[in-house]
Design a protein around this motif. Structure first.
Motif, short mmCIF file in Angstrom:
data_model
loop_
_atom_site.label_atom_id
_atom_site.label_comp_id
_atom_site.label_asym_id
_atom_site.label_seq_id
_atom_site.Cartn_x
_atom_site.Cartn_y
_atom_site.Cartn_z
N VAL A 119 -20.21 40.36 -1.98
CA VAL A 119 -21.03 41.00 -1.04
C VAL A 119 -20.05 41.68 0.04
CG1 VAL A 119 -22.61 40.61 0.99
CG2 VAL A 119 -23.23 39.59 -1.66
N ARG A 120 -18.94 40.77 0.47
CA ARG A 120 -17.85 41.14 1.22
C ARG A 120 -16.97 42.22 1.09
NH1 ARG A 120 -18.32 35.75 2.50
NH2 ARG A 120 -16.10 35.61 1.70
N CYS A 121 -16.64 42.28 -0.30
CA CYS A 121 -15.57 43.02 -0.80
C CYS A 121 -15.94 44.14 -1.45
CB CYS A 121 -14.88 42.11 -1.72
SG CYS A 121 -13.36 43.04 -2.52
N ARG A 122 -15.49 45.45 -0.66
CA ARG A 122 -16.04 46.62 -1.27
C ARG A 122 -15.52 46.91 -2.73
NH1 ARG A 122 -14.98 51.66 2.80
NH2 ARG A 122 -16.78 50.54 3.89
N PRO A 128 -12.44 43.72 -10.43
CA PRO A 128 -12.68 42.95 -9.11
C PRO A 128 -11.18 42.67 -8.25
CG PRO A 128 -12.79 41.44 -10.83
CD PRO A 128 -13.10 42.65 -11.61
N CYS A 129 -11.29 42.65 -7.11
CA CYS A 129 -9.82 42.43 -6.44
C CYS A 129 -9.33 41.08 -7.21
CB CYS A 129 -10.18 42.61 -5.03
SG CYS A 129 -10.80 40.91 -4.36
N GLU A 130 -7.87 41.26 -6.42
CA GLU A 130 -7.20 40.01 -6.82
C GLU A 130 -7.92 38.67 -6.55
OE1 GLU A 130 -2.70 38.15 -6.41
OE2 GLU A 130 -3.23 39.90 -5.47
#
Length: 228
Positions: A26-29, A37-39
């Motif tokens: 929810v918080r990570c764009r 996904p990010c790391e």
């Protein structure tokens, strides 16, 4: 088979891990807008996957397929009825089970909504007492440097089985006979006798006799000053 507390802890960890993944997404764009996904998101997902698999293993160990349970969940028409565990939920095996019963379509139930039935609870208690008595007898034998690989197991239908290697048991009987005049020999003979009694009485489901065997095993361990 594990204790309920262990299964509950494993499930709570899985729920927490999945919440962490959802909260981060929810918080990570990047995790929200992109397919990869990010790391940090990847790390959280891998960790959650491992924890969920561990939870599924714990739930399966606590209530294996075929276990009788009493439903205590939100479905009023099923509450208090006895069902059989068909297996873990295919969609979320870390969280609960699929139950089946007569004239009822299989349905999902979380771990908190089920308890072992009264018959299942009684059989588990019987198994636990037999297992402890076996461990006490084996501890007495080990104290005298006699090694017999004795196993107390419970079958899929709830039957308690006490088994061992015949060769090792015969050798132990020989040792007991050779040293029958000594305290060590008497301890060995008593432990072997109780193991045989436990096996015979559990096979015949003579639970009043099993209770006497269990008591005698505890007294033997106490006299031999061994702790399990």
């Amino acid at each position: 088979m594990i204790r309920r507390e262990q299964a509950e802890v494993a499930r709570d960890h899985a729920l927490s891990a999945r919440r962490s993944v959802a909260d981060h997404a929810v918080r990570c764009r990047k995790c929200t807008d992109e397919p990869i996904p990010c790391e940090l998101g990847s790390m959280l997902q891998r960790g959650a996957g491992k924890i969920c698999r561990e939870s599924a293993d714990a739930l399966a160990a606590y209530l294996p397929q075929g276990t009788e349970v009493t439903y205590q969940g939100d479905r009023q028409d099923y509450r208090g009825r006895v069902f059989t565990v068909a297996g873990l939920s295919p969609r979320n095996p870390w969280n609960g089970y699929i139950l089946r019963g007569r004239d009822v379509r299989p349905f999902f139930a979380t771990l908190p909504s089920v308890q072992p039935s009264s018959r299942e609870a009684r059989q588990r208690e019987q198994f636990d007492t037999v297992k402890r008595a076996v461990e006490q007898c084996c501890a007495v034998l080990a104290q005298q440097r006699v090694m017999v690989d004795v196993k107390a197991e419970r079958s899929d239908i709830g039957t308690v089985l006490v088994t061992w290697s015949s060769a090792a048991f015969i050798a132990a009987e020989g040792r007991a006979e050779q040293e029958s005049a000594t305290q060590a020999g008497q301890y060995i003979a008593a432990a072997l006798y109780l193991l045989q009694a436990l096996r015979a009485h559990t096979m015949r489901k003579e639970w009043h006799e099993v209770a006497r065997d269990v008591h005698s095993a505890g007294r033997l361990a106490e006299r031999a000053k061994v702790r399990v």
